[in-house]
Design an enzyme around this catalytic site. Structure first.
Site, mmCIF file in Angstrom:
data_model
loop_
_atom_site.group_PDB
_atom_site.id
_atom_site.type_symbol
_atom_site.label_atom_id
_atom_site.label_comp_id
_atom_site.label_asym_id
_atom_site.label_seq_id
_atom_site.Cartn_x
_atom_site.Cartn_y
_atom_site.Cartn_z
ATOM 1 N N CYS A 181 -1.481 -3.726 4.174
ATOM 2 C CA CYS A 181 -1.002 -4.731 4.831
ATOM 3 C C CYS A 181 0.113 -5.414 4.735
ATOM 4 C CB CYS A 181 -2.041 -6.062 4.797
ATOM 5 S SG CYS A 181 -2.586 -7.040 6.202
ATOM 6 N N GLU A 203 -8.950 -0.994 0.445
ATOM 7 C CA GLU A 203 -9.822 -1.120 -0.522
ATOM 8 C C GLU A 203 -10.868 -1.530 -0.549
ATOM 9 O OE1 GLU A 203 -7.169 -4.525 0.244
ATOM 10 O OE2 GLU A 203 -7.164 -2.864 0.881
ATOM 11 N N HIS A 206 -7.014 -2.400 5.753
ATOM 12 C CA HIS A 206 -7.163 -2.585 3.754
ATOM 13 C C HIS A 206 -8.368 -1.721 3.424
ATOM 14 C CE1 HIS A 206 -5.207 -7.027 2.987
ATOM 15 N NE2 HIS A 206 -5.580 -7.224 4.385
#
Length: 535
Positions: free
Chosen positions: A379, A505, A503
């Site tokens: 990001c 994750e 993102h």
């Protein structure tokens, strides 16, 4: 459907979310379909505008809800995608109630906590139940018993248990059992008082989870059972584990899922074979690799909780321990950069907002690119990588982002459809498709032509500068299917240098590592091995 409500007492931060997530995993290992949700008593509509240093990370669901970080635990443990109906705040409840009042939906009634606010909370529970069609729904009530903010939620679940039938509801209370070093003994009194406070709200816990650093002992649990009016095997020990993913195994050994299934009448056996193998693999790691995390909120590691866990998952898959070196981006200067990144074999720059510490991140990108250190920008980490490349390779000396300055060449700028809008809830949120180009890190990692990843941003790559940056060698390896939005950039001269607007994750799991994190850690290991061979 069966419902489990998890509350906490004595102090905050006891790990109610981990208990809820662990129970979800145990029930799923018994072949049951599980859903989870979190009720947060604070008055914010959602955590989206809250300071990460105060509250921790904002977790984003597939459908674009900005939620509490505990939902990340639920998804990682239960391995089910949650929705916007999985997180409710006091602010959201009151917002809905007041809008209904303004629209005349209460037919002139006096609007009150009971029944209007509590009805809205119950409606939310039922909506999630209808949407998921799960066998068991686990709901965590945030905060600590006795907090004034949580009272409407407690009253709502009290009413709810009556409406659906007490046999279909379980109340689990997680309590601290402190150890007094002076007298060398555990004390049950705080738990007794906490349960008494809960009972004053009309809720009698069915199960009590005792939280302590080590086992508080059978006598203490017997005493808690006697004074808190629960069966002895319904007082479950929850000690501090070496690894987060050991907790389901510990709670299973101590009988949590057995008691829950007994009370609900479930007779399915629990198969934890895969989970046990995963935990065994976690403990078999020997070597370590150091990776720097350069961020703006490093004073609270929970600000990057999902990234930490994704790195852990990648370490399990690569059979190595990942040691995170926390670096405050404000402290990255030309004079300090060499010492800060000494013995670092991978660099990750995560998301964030505002211009504080940005120049340190830009320097970090330059150092990683020039020294060929594996770099993973997420990001904001992707955006500063674009700024660095524009300044130092494309020679656009005033390259910046519209988030940081109104002047200069805005190689990163606000998305067109977000201009002039208020802050809360106006970002690009949730899962969006990304088309992957051939011969890229993206392609090698995913081995797919199209993927979907979760987003949370208001600024993006400015296409006005796309041609000049590509002509100067910046490789755009991922875009929206229509090629209009830049999703990922790479530096092809480096073995691993990638920035992603999304993102990744949020989609990593302990037993299903995210491919980008896997390859990032793998390349970091190879960098470490290569340098050690040279030495």
């Amino acid at each position: 459907m069966k419902y489990v409500f998890v509350t906490g007492g004595v102090v905050s931060g006891l790990g109610k979310g981990i208990v809820a997530a662990s129970l979800g995993r145990l029930l799923k290992c018994r072949g049951l379909k599980v859903a989870a949700q979190k009720f947060d008593p604070y008055m914010n509509i959602d955590p989206g505008t809250m300071n990460p240093i105060q509250h921790g990370e904002v977790y984003v669901t597939e459908d674009g809800a900005e939620t509490d970080l505990d939902l990340g635990h639920y998804e990682r443990f239960i391995d089910e995608n949650l929705t916007k109906y999985s997180n409710l705040t006091s602010g959201k409840v009151f917002w809905k109630v007041l809008n209904k009042e303004r629209n005349g939906e209460y037919d002139g009634q006096t609007v009150q906590i009971i029944p209007h606010v509590t009805n809205e909370i119950k409606r939310f529970i039922k909506k999630n139940a209808d949407l998921t069609q799960a066998d068991v729904m686990i709901t965590e009530i945030g905060g600590t018993i006795g907090d004034i903010e949580s009272q409407p939620f407690l009253e709502a679940i009290r009413q709810f248990s009556i409406e659906v039938g007490r046999k279909n509801c379980l109340f689990i209370h997680v309590c601290l059992v402190p150890f007094i070093a002076g007298s060398y003994e555990f004390k049950s009194k705080p738990t007794q008082h906490s349960v008494k406070e809960l009972q004053s709200n009309g809720i009698n816990p069915d199960i009590i989870i005792t939280r302590s650093e080590t086992d508080c002992g059978e006598k203490i649990r017997q005493k808690i059972a006697l004074f808190c009016n629960v069966e002895e095997d319904c007082v479950i020990q929850n000690s501090t584990a070496k690894c987060l993913y050991e907790v389901p195994l510990m709670l299973h050994k101590n009988g949590l899922d057995k008691v829950v299934c007994r009370k609900f009448g479930f007779r399915k056996k629990c198969d934890l074979t895969i989970w046990k193998e995963m935990v065994k693999s976690i403990h078999s790691r020997k070597n370590k690799v150091t990776i720097a995390l350069v961020g703006k909120y490093v004073t609270l590691h929970d600000s990057y909780l999902s990234i930490i866990e994704a790195l852990n998952h990648a370490s399990y898959a690569n059979h190595v321990n990942v040691e995170i070196k926390w670096i405050d981006s404000e402290k990255v200067k030309k004079s300090t950069i060499k010492s800060l990144f000494k013995d670092v074999y991978g660099i990750i720059v995560p998301g964030g907002f505002g211009n504080r510490g940005i120049e340190g991140m830009v320097l970090t990108c330059q150092y990683a690119r020039e020294k060929n250190i594996p770099y993973f920008g997420i990001c904001l980490g992707m955006q500063v990588a674009v700024i660095e490349y524009a300044r130092n390779v494309a020679k656009i000396s005033d390259a910046t982002s519209g988030e940081f300055s109104n002047n200069g060449s805005k190689v990163i700028d606000i998305m067109e459809d977000k201009k002039g809008k208020i802050i809360g809830g106006t970002m690009r949120l949730g899962a969006y498709p990304c088309k992957i180009k051939d011969d890229s890190i993206m392609q090698r990692a995913y081995n797919q032509e199209l993927v979907e990843e979760r987003h949370r941003h208001r600024y993006e790559f400015n296409n006005e500068y796309r041609k000049i940056l590509v002509d100067k060698g910046l490789f755009i390896s991922g875009t929206s299917p229509d090629n209009k939005i830049v999703e990922t950039i790479e530096v092809k001269e480096n073995k691993f240098f990638i920035g992603v607007q999304f993102h990744p994750e949020f989609k990593s799991r302990p037993n299903a590592v995210h491919p980008l994190f896997y390859h990032f850690v793998k390349c970091s290991i190879e960098k470490m091995v290569g340098e050690n061979v040279e030495k």
